[in-house]
Design an enzyme around this catalytic site. Structure first.
Site, mmCIF file in Angstrom:
data_model
loop_
_atom_site.group_PDB
_atom_site.id
_atom_site.type_symbol
_atom_site.label_atom_id
_atom_site.label_comp_id
_atom_site.label_asym_id
_atom_site.label_seq_id
_atom_site.Cartn_x
_atom_site.Cartn_y
_atom_site.Cartn_z
ATOM 1 N N LYS A 113 0.912 -1.348 0.146
ATOM 2 C CA LYS A 113 0.129 0.055 0.035
ATOM 3 C C LYS A 113 0.996 1.287 0.133
ATOM 4 O O LYS A 113 0.662 2.230 -0.566
ATOM 5 C CB LYS A 113 -0.885 -0.119 1.478
ATOM 6 C CG LYS A 113 -2.131 -1.111 1.211
ATOM 7 C CD LYS A 113 -2.882 -1.035 0.285
ATOM 8 C CE LYS A 113 -3.712 -1.950 -0.176
ATOM 9 N NZ LYS A 113 -4.524 -2.929 0.848
ATOM 10 N N LYS A 195 -2.810 -10.885 -8.396
ATOM 11 C CA LYS A 195 -4.132 -11.646 -8.268
ATOM 12 C C LYS A 195 -5.195 -10.706 -8.995
ATOM 13 O O LYS A 195 -5.166 -9.589 -9.119
ATOM 14 C CB LYS A 195 -4.084 -11.897 -6.765
ATOM 15 C CG LYS A 195 -4.137 -10.580 -5.774
ATOM 16 C CD LYS A 195 -4.834 -10.714 -4.451
ATOM 17 C CE LYS A 195 -5.055 -9.665 -3.806
ATOM 18 N NZ LYS A 195 -6.518 -9.825 -2.780
ATOM 19 N N LYS A 198 -10.366 -6.327 -6.704
ATOM 20 C CA LYS A 198 -11.288 -5.415 -6.966
ATOM 21 C C LYS A 198 -11.162 -4.009 -7.464
ATOM 22 O O LYS A 198 -11.864 -3.635 -8.359
ATOM 23 C CB LYS A 198 -12.079 -4.969 -5.495
ATOM 24 C CG LYS A 198 -12.601 -6.230 -4.569
ATOM 25 C CD LYS A 198 -13.894 -5.544 -3.851
ATOM 26 C CE LYS A 198 -13.723 -6.462 -2.555
ATOM 27 N NZ LYS A 198 -12.835 -6.238 -1.739
#
Ligand code: ADP
Ligand code: TRP
Length: 336
Positions: A113, A195, A198
């Site tokens: 992040k 991966k 969203k």
């Protein structure tokens, strides 16, 4: 006999995808008959990466609708919104005193992040695993159905539980990541880079809300190659991922035929045809996704039903959360 407690959460940061389904929701639906289950929408966690809340309300409703469309039964489980259970925030506060800056900075998701949003490295992001531990421990859950990316967070939750028990007396059991069949699941994105997610790499992620046409388009352009160079080759990760998806949505004999074709192929004699493979995968995927998509649309538009699910869920969750918090306060000695 008391049933074991299960808990898991999903952040309302976008449309749910096949990774969420096969890593998490499929297990939720299976577990709801066997365990005492708590599932929730992690809207506080969303604020660590998505400070603009314009889309948050709709996203919470959609996560609820999509879970119910996948078969989660709000009558069998407590299905709630995280911010409706303030007890979690109090436990988060106590656990923060047991979490160290060094270990939080070393967490893989934190480092990711920081790379993704260098302009907003807030304290909530740093203590994300502490809030997640509070989510789990507030119901004294022992099984946590999640995908592989959450393994480290579960290890941290166990550490915080141990430290609490050691310092104040045993209140918490140790929680473990769970998947039926043992291995935790990781569904790769269709280009083989990272991966399914969203909010990232959306053209290579299949969402439960995607139209038939879009599913077909995404699968047909999934990464493949010229085929195996020897018989019985080890599959490259991106091919293995397509086989994983095929196993999840297609009939066993279909999977077996393609496996046999793959294993019989070699350089100059490529029997597996990835074009046919992807056509089959696309059609079976559409059969799988379309009914979920249609149910979710219907549930999402039923605001009365959604409000009822949210209210009942919060009531159930707060009973369990308040009981744990009272033990926590007693253990620490915060009783005046
Ligand atoms: P995302 O990472 O897409 O934002 P969340 O972080 O809200 O989704 O994850 C919700 C659940 O779905 C978690 O249990 C997580 O482990 C699982 N999950 C998310 N992406 C994948 C994936 N690609 N493969 C397997 N499980 C996944
Ligand atoms: N961190 C999880 C994810 O990104 C979401 C989550 C929040 C969660 N709290 C949780 C998952 C508690 C399991 C248990 O996927």
């Amino acid at each position: 006999m008391n049933k074991e407690v299960v808990l898991s959460g999903i952040r309302p940061t976008g449309f749910l995808h096949l990774g969420n389904y096969f890593g998490a929701m499929r297990n939720y639906v299976r577990m709801q008959d066997e365990y005492n289950c708590y599932f929730f929408v992690a809207n506080w966690h969303s604020l660590t990466t998505h400070p603009d809340t314009k889309a948050l309300h709709a996203a919470v409703n959609r996560v609820i609708a999509e879970n119910v469309a996948c078969g989660l039964d709000p009558e069998k489980v407590a299905f709630y919104v995280q911010s409706d259970v303030p007890e979690i925030a109090e436990l988060y506060l106590y656990l923060n005193m047991l979490a160290y800056k060094g270990e939080l900075e070393k967490t893989a998701t934190f480092k990711d992040k920081v790379r993704l949003q260098p302009e907003n490295v807030n304290a909530g992001l740093l203590t994300y695993p502490v809030l997640q531990a509070a989510d789990i421990l507030i119901h004294r859950a022992v099984k946590v159905p999640v995908g592989k990316d959450q393994e480290q967070h579960l290890e941290m939750a166990r550490n915080f539980a141990q430290r609490f028990n050691h310092r104040y007396g045993t209140v918490f059991p140790e929680p473990y990541a769970f998947n039926y069949g043992g291995e935790l699941v990781k569904i790769l994105s269709l280009d083989g880079n990272g991966k399914m997610s969203k909010s990232e790499n959306q053209l290579n992620t299949i969402y439960l809300a995607d139209s038939d046409e879009l599913i077909r388009k995404k699968i047909m352009k999934a990464k493949t190659d010229q085929g195996p160079l020897e018989t019985n080759s080890v599959k490259p990760e991106y091919i293995d991922n397509l086989f994983t998806l095929l196993k999840l949505v297609s009939q066993p004999d279909v999977v077996k035929n393609f496996e046999d074709d793959f294993n019989a192929s070699s350089e100059g004699n490529c029997i597996i045809r990835y074009g046919d493979f992807k056509k089959q995968l696309a059609e079976d995927m559409i059969q799988f996704v379309a009914p979920i998509r249609e149910k979710a649309i219907a549930i999402e538009s039923d605001k009365v039903l959604l409000a009822k699910i949210i209210k009942t869920g919060a009531e159930k969750a707060r009973v369990s959360a308040a009981a744990t918090l009272s033990e926590v306060r007693n253990a620490i000695g915060l009783v005046y």
